[in-house]
Design a protein around this motif. Sequence first.
Motif, short mmCIF file in Angstrom:
data_model
loop_
_atom_site.label_atom_id
_atom_site.label_comp_id
_atom_site.label_asym_id
_atom_site.label_seq_id
_atom_site.Cartn_x
_atom_site.Cartn_y
_atom_site.Cartn_z
N GLN A 73 -19.70 8.49 7.63
CA GLN A 73 -19.11 7.27 8.16
C GLN A 73 -18.40 7.61 9.47
O GLN A 73 -17.42 8.35 9.49
CB GLN A 73 -18.08 6.68 7.19
N LEU A 178 -14.92 0.68 4.21
CA LEU A 178 -16.31 0.88 3.81
C LEU A 178 -16.52 0.52 2.35
O LEU A 178 -17.55 -0.08 1.99
CB LEU A 178 -16.72 2.35 4.04
N GLN A 181 -16.93 -3.09 1.96
CA GLN A 181 -18.25 -3.54 2.41
C GLN A 181 -19.34 -3.21 1.39
O GLN A 181 -20.37 -3.87 1.36
CB GLN A 181 -18.60 -2.87 3.75
N LYS A 182 -19.09 -2.20 0.57
CA LYS A 182 -20.11 -1.76 -0.39
C LYS A 182 -19.64 -1.88 -1.83
O LYS A 182 -19.89 -1.01 -2.66
CB LYS A 182 -20.51 -0.31 -0.07
N LYS A 183 -18.94 -2.97 -2.11
CA LYS A 183 -18.39 -3.19 -3.45
C LYS A 183 -19.45 -3.12 -4.55
O LYS A 183 -19.24 -2.54 -5.61
CB LYS A 183 -17.69 -4.55 -3.51
N LYS A 184 -20.60 -3.74 -4.28
CA LYS A 184 -21.65 -3.79 -5.30
C LYS A 184 -22.17 -2.40 -5.62
O LYS A 184 -22.50 -2.09 -6.76
CB LYS A 184 -22.78 -4.69 -4.82
N LYS A 185 -22.26 -1.54 -4.61
CA LYS A 185 -22.77 -0.19 -4.82
C LYS A 185 -21.75 0.70 -5.51
O LYS A 185 -22.06 1.40 -6.49
CB LYS A 185 -23.19 0.44 -3.49
#
Length: 300
Positions: A73, A178, A181-185
């Motif tokens: 990142q 980050l 932004q990537k809560k689902k993952k």
Amino acid sequence: MKYIIVFFLFFCTSILAQKNKDTITLELFKKVVYTLANDSMKGRATGSPEEIKSLEFINKEFHSLTRKQLSKQVFTAQLNDSTQLRGINGYYFINNSAKKTIILSAHYDHIGLGGPLSMSKKTDIVHNGADDNASGVALLLGMSDFLIKQKKDTVNYLIVFYSAHEIGLFGSEAFAKLIEQKKKKFKSISCVVNFDMVGRLATDQKKLKCMSSPIFDSILKKVDTQQFGFTLNVTDEAKLTQLDTKVFYNKNIPCINFTTGIHNDYHSTTDDPHYINYSGMIAIYNYLSVLIPKLGNSNN
């Protein structure tokens, strides 16, 4: 008599296996600390070519241990004097198909040639940062290998090596964004475990310090640290706001930070690899190998 002999052989084999494992891990810790805290790394200042080189080395060791690669990142750290520095976090998501995720973290940057952050009289020479925080990086690499090889874990793990800690916790703040932004993952973050300066376990007092959210009090008491050769000293949780746990603690996510404490070489030119207690780091590693799975199996 037959059963006694079998038990004895099993017991001896287990001891030899543990000693062999500890020897391999100890060599890993030494390699990481001596490499990151070498003069050639010029103190791993944020945005420097040497900091980038440091992360490349960390990724190489991570791949050697796990056959996995860190993701990166890239972010910008905006300082008060309008200076902008480029930082790079390295991370890996251990997906165990669970609903909750534990973050394990350590910062890999240091203060370069010192400057205003130096505690030494000489502020224009390399500050190697062996304990701060090459020791934390080494421990995190060891724990990464252990956790990736675990079977049937009930939680996911998010391993992260932070940049830009020393100049204002910019790396952890960027990584928190980050995660949003990537809560689902990454799933729901259940807690954060951070390692910052874990290489100076005193040979006399042998105390591992722990800044912890109160929710973990009962779990910490379940693992007897005496069997690992040290005592656990749970200190003021308010200090969690001074570390890379800050951004998560302020979001009411339970946090733990492990450290062997501040010493006279902190932010000085003398924070060098030969002062690290590597056998003490092995004791901490073995303790965490028992504790962290319990954190994952808790209802927190």
